[in-house]
Scaffold this active site. Structure first.
Site, PDB file in Angstrom:
ATOM      1  N   GLY A 166       0.838  -1.207   0.000  1.00 26.04           N
ATOM      2  CA  GLY A 166       0.000   0.000   0.000  1.00 26.04           C
ATOM      3  C   GLY A 166       0.865   1.246   0.000  1.00 26.04           C
ATOM      4  O   GLY A 166       1.921   1.316  -0.631  1.00 26.04           O
ATOM      5  N   GLY A 167       0.412   2.243   0.776  1.00 25.28           N
ATOM      6  CA  GLY A 167       1.115   3.526   0.821  1.00 25.28           C
ATOM      7  C   GLY A 167       2.545   3.392   1.301  1.00 25.28           C
ATOM      8  O   GLY A 167       3.388   4.244   1.010  1.00 25.28           O
ATOM      9  N   GLY A 401      24.456  11.335 -31.307  1.00 25.35           N
ATOM     10  CA  GLY A 401      23.693  11.812 -30.155  1.00 25.35           C
ATOM     11  C   GLY A 401      24.237  11.315 -28.831  1.00 25.35           C
ATOM     12  O   GLY A 401      24.080  11.968 -27.797  1.00 25.35           O
ATOM     13  N   ALA A 402      24.898  10.163 -28.866  1.00 28.41           N
ATOM     14  CA  ALA A 402      25.433   9.634 -27.616  1.00 28.41           C
ATOM     15  C   ALA A 402      26.588  10.481 -27.100  1.00 28.41           C
ATOM     16  O   ALA A 402      27.000  10.331 -25.953  1.00 28.41           O
ATOM     17  CB  ALA A 402      25.864   8.189 -27.811  1.00 28.41           C
TER      18      ALA A 402
HETATM   19  C1  HXC Z   1      -3.281  -3.646  11.487  1.00 29.25           C
HETATM   20  C2  HXC Z   1      -2.212  -5.527  10.705  1.00 29.25           C
HETATM   21  C3  HXC Z   1      -2.013  -4.913   9.443  1.00 29.25           C
HETATM   22  C4  HXC Z   1      -2.505  -3.579   9.271  1.00 29.25           C
HETATM   23  C5  HXC Z   1      -1.156  -6.878   9.384  1.00 29.25           C
HETATM   24  N1  HXC Z   1      -1.669  -6.752  10.613  1.00 29.25           N
HETATM   25  N2  HXC Z   1      -1.370  -5.777   8.651  1.00 29.25           N
HETATM   26  N3  HXC Z   1      -2.840  -4.896  11.707  1.00 29.25           N
HETATM   27  N4  HXC Z   1      -3.133  -2.987  10.321  1.00 29.25           N
HETATM   28  N5  HXC Z   1      -2.345  -2.934   8.127  1.00 29.25           N
HETATM   29  C6  HXC Z   1      -1.641  -7.710  11.688  1.00 29.25           C
HETATM   30  C7  HXC Z   1      -2.475  -8.949  11.409  1.00 29.25           C
HETATM   31  O1  HXC Z   1      -3.797  -8.724  11.757  1.00 29.25           O
HETATM   32  C8  HXC Z   1      -1.818  -9.980  12.302  1.00 29.25           C
HETATM   33  O2  HXC Z   1      -2.272  -9.798  13.630  1.00 29.25           O
HETATM   34  C9  HXC Z   1      -0.367  -9.579  12.261  1.00 29.25           C
HETATM   35  O3  HXC Z   1      -0.320  -8.227  11.816  1.00 29.25           O
HETATM   36  C10 HXC Z   1       0.455 -10.419  11.303  1.00 29.25           C
HETATM   37  O4  HXC Z   1      -0.231 -10.455  10.055  1.00 29.25           O
HETATM   38  P1  HXC Z   1      -0.520 -11.802   9.255  1.00 29.25           P
HETATM   39  O5  HXC Z   1      -1.525 -11.467   8.232  1.00 29.25           O
HETATM   40  O6  HXC Z   1      -0.791 -12.906  10.212  1.00 29.25           O
HETATM   41  O7  HXC Z   1       0.919 -12.082   8.626  1.00 29.25           O
HETATM   42  P2  HXC Z   1       1.278 -12.615   7.169  1.00 29.25           P
HETATM   43  O8  HXC Z   1       0.496 -13.820   6.844  1.00 29.25           O
HETATM   44  O9  HXC Z   1       2.759 -12.709   7.137  1.00 29.25           O
HETATM   45  O10 HXC Z   1       0.802 -11.454   6.177  1.00 29.25           O
HETATM   46  C11 HXC Z   1       1.339 -10.161   6.273  1.00 29.25           C
HETATM   47  C12 HXC Z   1       0.597  -9.177   5.349  1.00 29.25           C
HETATM   48  C13 HXC Z   1      -0.913  -9.210   5.652  1.00 29.25           C
HETATM   49  C14 HXC Z   1       0.852  -9.608   3.875  1.00 29.25           C
HETATM   50  C15 HXC Z   1       1.208  -7.804   5.537  1.00 29.25           C
HETATM   51  O11 HXC Z   1      -1.081  -9.065   7.057  1.00 29.25           O
HETATM   52  C16 HXC Z   1      -1.659  -8.124   4.954  1.00 29.25           C
HETATM   53  O12 HXC Z   1      -1.946  -8.264   3.762  1.00 29.25           O
HETATM   54  N6  HXC Z   1      -1.935  -7.034   5.671  1.00 29.25           N
HETATM   55  C17 HXC Z   1      -2.664  -5.903   5.115  1.00 29.25           C
HETATM   56  C18 HXC Z   1      -1.820  -5.180   4.079  1.00 29.25           C
HETATM   57  C19 HXC Z   1      -2.513  -3.960   3.499  1.00 29.25           C
HETATM   58  O13 HXC Z   1      -3.464  -4.072   2.743  1.00 29.25           O
HETATM   59  N7  HXC Z   1      -2.068  -2.797   3.895  1.00 29.25           N
HETATM   60  C20 HXC Z   1      -2.531  -1.566   3.334  1.00 29.25           C
HETATM   61  C21 HXC Z   1      -3.134  -0.752   4.426  1.00 29.25           C
HETATM   62  S1  HXC Z   1      -3.774   0.723   3.690  1.00 29.25           S
HETATM   63  P3  HXC Z   1      -2.419 -10.997  14.678  1.00 29.25           P
HETATM   64  O14 HXC Z   1      -3.041 -10.331  15.867  1.00 29.25           O
HETATM   65  O15 HXC Z   1      -3.262 -12.029  14.029  1.00 29.25           O
HETATM   66  O16 HXC Z   1      -1.026 -11.488  14.930  1.00 29.25           O
HETATM   67  C22 HXC Z   1      -2.453   1.679   3.295  1.00 29.25           C
HETATM   68  C23 HXC Z   1      -2.805   2.971   2.571  1.00 29.25           C
HETATM   69  C24 HXC Z   1      -1.961   4.104   3.043  1.00 29.25           C
HETATM   70  O17 HXC Z   1      -1.340   1.390   3.522  1.00 29.25           O
HETATM   71  C25 HXC Z   1      -2.031   5.234   2.039  1.00 29.25           C
HETATM   72  C26 HXC Z   1      -0.939   6.238   2.243  1.00 29.25           C
HETATM   73  C27 HXC Z   1      -0.641   7.027   0.971  1.00 29.25           C
END
Ligand code: HXC
Length: 512
Positions: A166-167, A401-402
């Site tokens: 993401g961001g 050109g290079a």
């Molecule tokens: C809160 C999060 C989190 C998040 C992961 N966790 N991402 N908690 N906010 N963004 C937590 C999970 O709930 C989990 O908690 C622990 O971290 C580990 O994650 P898992 O999923 O068990 O690990 P894994 O299988 O290794 O996968 C990791 C991951 C996946 C690929 C990063 O968690 C995931 O896809 N997360 C979301 C990614 C995402 O979409 N982010 C974008 C956010 S929006 P527990 O309690 O179960 O241990 C954004 C926009 C910003 O970023 C814009 C700015 C310009």
């Protein structure tokens, strides 16, 4: 008093565990080091000084008041690498997946501010699920803002040591160097699930944003390592070529490689036939102290080589054509790659060496449609803007050109233009030139094919040397390949006090 000290120790011990031992074990099972283990391996032993260890988030949404951990998922502070100060932060995946909430972001901003104020490099160790979903709108803007303020002030490194989604991807993208580790780094704006939902395409996170993708296809990654340990070694080595900030100069260790060492092998590397390729990396290594070339973006736009060497201890940024790939021609990706590198070297007082063997720009519809005009302009802009000491060496051919695209010409600000005796300099390649200037003779000949070959050879003989260009004032010196190293050391030495002032302005409008 004793109890108070014990209380501190107990709290510190808790903070050291991040999300807890179970989560640390899970992190190890994923094949990753913990945030603190990473710092220990990166900085000089005992040099890490932590800040804001006891910070926690203040959110009460979604039951978050029960999910508080000291440090809020990021370990931040300063340390030393080879005795030089750096500021760093290391995201802790054991705490809510290293996700970025307000407190977490504010810690990162604090170390970035300190780095900018003290003129020390910033190193981010990224392992995060992105913006913390429970805390609402993300805080990335504050980091992007600082990345941009720090740009050109201090070197900025981002190490991708887990997910970066993401961001989150745009802080590394705003940094100077992105490091990835094969197998554990994944960088993408939208993950596999979103892609499947929106476009129906099925793809794994590795295929989408693994180290290979970003080092070979997108050009986002600058260095790829096989392990985290190797990645930290790369960071240390890269840092050794750089100053701590734009007002400093890179460290200049005493070289034990003889500055007058002859580079006799170069003659054997450059083939007699101009059509035959050779590996330019071998020439770079010949010239460099201890034959050491620290290459950047090795697997992206392989027709151009960029990286650092030392010449008698002095750190030098090298840009070189690679005749083994597309004959070393310039294309869109090569232009982006070299332009960015030139600007980095210029921002941080690193002299630039161009090693040139270039037939020109890669012709074709794909390149024109893709905007080679727009992208090629970035390289020209970067060269024309650069005020650091600059030396160009014509190793073999250079056409048209290079001359500007590889900064051979003094007209684009190069200080010294050197030709090896093997140089071939002309306005265009012999084949194309003969077709134009001998068009009538070829057409009227009894055997036009034979006449064309004759005219190509005639043209080549006339220009297959550096003397005509030297007579016209394009070349400062013609040298034998075997003295290339000693000549370059002397040339950069003569340029040491170079000062070139340009009119003050807010900033240029580089054609991005
Ligand atoms: C809160 C999060 C989190 C998040 C992961 N966790 N991402 N908690 N906010 N963004 C937590 C999970 O709930 C989990 O908690 C622990 O971290 C580990 O994650 P898992 O999923 O068990 O690990 P894994 O299988 O290794 O996968 C990791 C991951 C996946 C690929 C990063 O968690 C995931 O896809 N997360 C979301 C990614 C995402 O979409 N982010 C974008 C956010 S929006 P527990 O309690 O179960 O241990 C954004 C926009 C910003 O970023 C814009 C700015 C310009």
């Amino acid at each position: 008093m004793k109890e108070k000290n014990e209380e501190l120790k107990a709290k510190e011990a808790l903070a050291m565990l991040g999300g807890g031992q179970k989560q640390i074990d899970k992190q190890h099972e994923r094949g990753k080091l913990s945030a603190r283990e990473r710092i220990d391996q990166l900085v000089d032993p005992g040099s890490f000084m932590e800040i804001e260890m006891f910070v926690t988030h203040q959110t009460t949404k979604f039951g978050m008041e029960k999910e508080k951990y000291y440090g809020d998922g990021v370990v931040a502070g300063s340390g030393k690498i080879a005795g030089r100060q750096v500021y760093l932060y290391s995201q802790d995946f054991t705490v809510m997946g290293g996700s970025l909430g307000k407190a977490h972001a504010s810690k990162i901003c604090h170390v970035m501010d300190l780095a900018i104020k003290t003129g020390a490099p910033i190193i981010g160790l990224i392992d995060s699920g992105g913006a913390r979903i429970q805390e609402g709108l993300g805080q990335y803007g504050s980091i992007f803002f600082r990345n941009t303020q720090a740009s050109g002030i201090v070197p900025q490194f981002c190490l991708i040591l887990g997910p970066c989604a993401g961001g989150a991807v745009y802080s590394p993208a705003l940094c100077d160097f992105v490091f990835m580790v094969d197998g554990i780094s994944k960088m993408h704006i939208t993950g596999p699930n979103v892609i499947k939902a929106v476009t129906g395409e099925e793809i794994t996170a590795e295929e989408l944003g693994g180290a290979k993708v970003h080092s070979q296809k997108s050009g986002v990654a600058h260095l790829v390592a096989k392990s985290e340990q190797e990645c930290f070694e790369q960071v240390k080595k890269l840092l050794s070529f750089l100053p701590s900030n734009y007002q400093g100069v890179p460290p200049e260790p005493t070289s034990v490689d003889d500055p007058d060492r002859l580079t006799e092998e170069i003659e054997g590397i450059i083939p007699d036939s101009p059509q035959r390729a050779y590996d330019m990396k071998r020439i770079i290594r010949q010239v460099a102290d201890h034959n050491d070339f620290f290459e950047i973006q090795e697997d992206f736009a392989k027709n151009i080589l960029i990286g650092f060497i030392r010449l008698n201890g002095m750190s030098v940024g090298v840009i070189a054509n690679q005749p083994m790939v597309s004959a070393g021609s310039l294309d869109i990706d090569a232009s982006d790659k070299s332009a960015r590198f030139i600007r980095f070297c210029d921002a941080f007082n690193i002299p630039i060496l161009n090693l040139v063997d270039c037939p020109g720009y890669l012709p074709g519809k794909q390149q024109e449609y893709g905007g080679i005009i727009r992208h090629g302009a970035k390289t020209l802009y970067a060269y024309c803007e650069a005020v650091v000491p600059r030396v160009s060496v014509i190793v073999r051919k250079i056409y048209g050109g290079a001359m500007s695209g590889m900064a051979v010409s003094k007209l684009v600000g190069t200080d010294f233009t050197i030709a090896l005796t093997t140089a071939e300099i002309a306005i265009m390649g012999p084949e194309a030139a003969a077709n134009i200037i001998f068009k009538d003779e070829i057409a009227q000949a009894e055997d036009p094919k034979a006449m064309r070959i004759q005219k190509i050879n005639e043209y080549r003989q006339k220009f297959a040397n550096p003397y005509m260009a030297a007579e016209e004032g394009w070349i400062d010196a013609i040298i034998e390949p075997k003295v290339l190293r000693s000549y370059l050391i002397a040339a950069f030495d003569r340029l040491k006090g170079k000062v070139e002032l340009r009119p003050g302005k807010r900033h240029g409008t580089i054609p991005l």
